[in-house]
Design a protein around this motif. Sequence first.
Motif, PDB file in Angstrom:
ATOM      1  N   ARG A 323       0.775  -1.113   0.014  1.00 58.83           N
ATOM      2  CA  ARG A 323      -0.022  -0.041   0.089  1.00 58.83           C
ATOM      3  C   ARG A 323       1.094   1.254  -0.178  1.00 58.83           C
ATOM      4  O   ARG A 323       0.587   2.269  -0.916  1.00 58.83           O
ATOM      5  CB  ARG A 323      -0.832  -0.214   1.212  1.00 58.83           C
ATOM      6  N   GLU A 324       2.050   1.229   0.836  1.00 59.00           N
ATOM      7  CA  GLU A 324       2.762   2.414   0.985  1.00 59.00           C
ATOM      8  C   GLU A 324       3.559   2.676  -0.597  1.00 59.00           C
ATOM      9  O   GLU A 324       3.707   3.586  -0.857  1.00 59.00           O
ATOM     10  CB  GLU A 324       3.807   2.114   1.899  1.00 59.00           C
ATOM     11  N   ARG A 325       4.007   1.390  -1.148  1.00 64.02           N
ATOM     12  CA  ARG A 325       4.557   1.812  -2.516  1.00 64.02           C
ATOM     13  C   ARG A 325       3.767   2.215  -3.417  1.00 64.02           C
ATOM     14  O   ARG A 325       3.812   3.244  -4.335  1.00 64.02           O
ATOM     15  CB  ARG A 325       4.985   0.303  -2.835  1.00 64.02           C
ATOM     16  N   LEU A 326       2.427   1.663  -3.500  1.00 63.85           N
ATOM     17  CA  LEU A 326       1.359   2.348  -4.449  1.00 63.85           C
ATOM     18  C   LEU A 326       1.038   4.031  -4.162  1.00 63.85           C
ATOM     19  O   LEU A 326       1.190   4.483  -5.054  1.00 63.85           O
ATOM     20  CB  LEU A 326       0.235   1.582  -4.610  1.00 63.85           C
ATOM     21  N   ARG A 327       1.067   3.961  -2.873  1.00 62.86           N
ATOM     22  CA  ARG A 327       1.002   5.535  -2.512  1.00 62.86           C
ATOM     23  C   ARG A 327       1.929   6.420  -3.196  1.00 62.86           C
ATOM     24  O   ARG A 327       1.691   7.529  -3.766  1.00 62.86           O
ATOM     25  CB  ARG A 327       0.830   5.430  -0.982  1.00 62.86           C
ATOM     26  N   ARG A 328       3.084   5.972  -2.840  1.00 60.27           N
ATOM     27  CA  ARG A 328       4.213   6.870  -3.272  1.00 60.27           C
ATOM     28  C   ARG A 328       4.099   7.209  -4.755  1.00 60.27           C
ATOM     29  O   ARG A 328       4.445   8.084  -5.251  1.00 60.27           O
ATOM     30  CB  ARG A 328       5.576   6.531  -2.710  1.00 60.27           C
TER      31      ARG A 328
END
Length: 359
Positions: A323-328
């Motif tokens: 989720r953090e990767r997609l967010r960034r």
Amino acid sequence: MRILQISSATSIGGGEKHLADLANALAQRGHAVHAALRHNSPLVTELYALPQERIMTLPLRNSLDISSALKLARIIREREIEVVHAHLARDYPLAAFAVGRAAHAQLVITRHVLFPLKPLHRLVLRRVAYAIAVSRAVGESLSAILDPSKIVCVPNGIDLKKFEAIARLSVKDRLLVGTIGNLAPVKGHEDFIRAASLIAAKRDDVDFIIAGEDESPAKDMRAQLERLIRRLGLSERIHLVGRIDDATRLLVELDLFVSASRSEGFGLAIIEAMASGVPVVATRSAGACEIIEDGETGRLVPIGDARSLAETILRLLGDREERERLRRQALGVVRQRFSLERMVEETEKVYRQALTLSK
């Protein structure tokens, strides 16, 4: 430039947010922006950068409201409007008629949705200098009824500063998955609810929220969704919160944003979620596919497939690092491609090109 924005909208959706952002930004850039709206239009309070004397209300009952069209023509002449910009299909004929009675003005329209225009519009749109399509898919749809040389693709943009100021909430005991969109069948809320049922059967730490105003003709869409929620035993897990005036207040609370739309010309709510740092799962609508690169800036699933939607949401809820990767990744794309400044500059260019046609 002296610009008249026209909209007979009676509720606020993506197209109306677009108009408000555009009009306010154009006014702040020094243009003389006027607006012709329907009586009791919710847009009146959204156009904060326009002096009150430049906001006019008319009946704008339908596409054959000749009385309103004549009033528009008088406004165009008296205020020496150079560019008339209409945003709804039912307003195109009125705007075209009015511009026809004020030869110095040029007509620009924006098409926000994929639904085909009526045969009547083929005649009406002969007066259009340029048609702005908010996505390539919308442009292709327009080309069936309008000369492609008149179609310009200008994707929507948003005020990134507003979303960058959001303070994300700290880790919570429960996860929240949400969607924003007027309550209409095309938005796929039933698919979202059925996916939520599958997720709730596997995890008891996830709640769901649907924000949007009931746009069904008889205003019974909300009741229909509520019946489905009760039948699935999810009254404590899924919350219908109605219209929200500021999307950031909801987005700040979400762990995952979902767009379950069955048809989407662009997907402004998707952009707002990405700008807020919320990972997105969306159906493969034409608009979403132009925004999201599957696996890089979000996840795409088949339209109408509640099981696939649920499985994808479950995988992401169980993987905070993903989720953090997609967010960034999504944040970077929004900043590059979907700023309000870029949209306004490209729209100004369309206006200037339209004005050269009258010289």
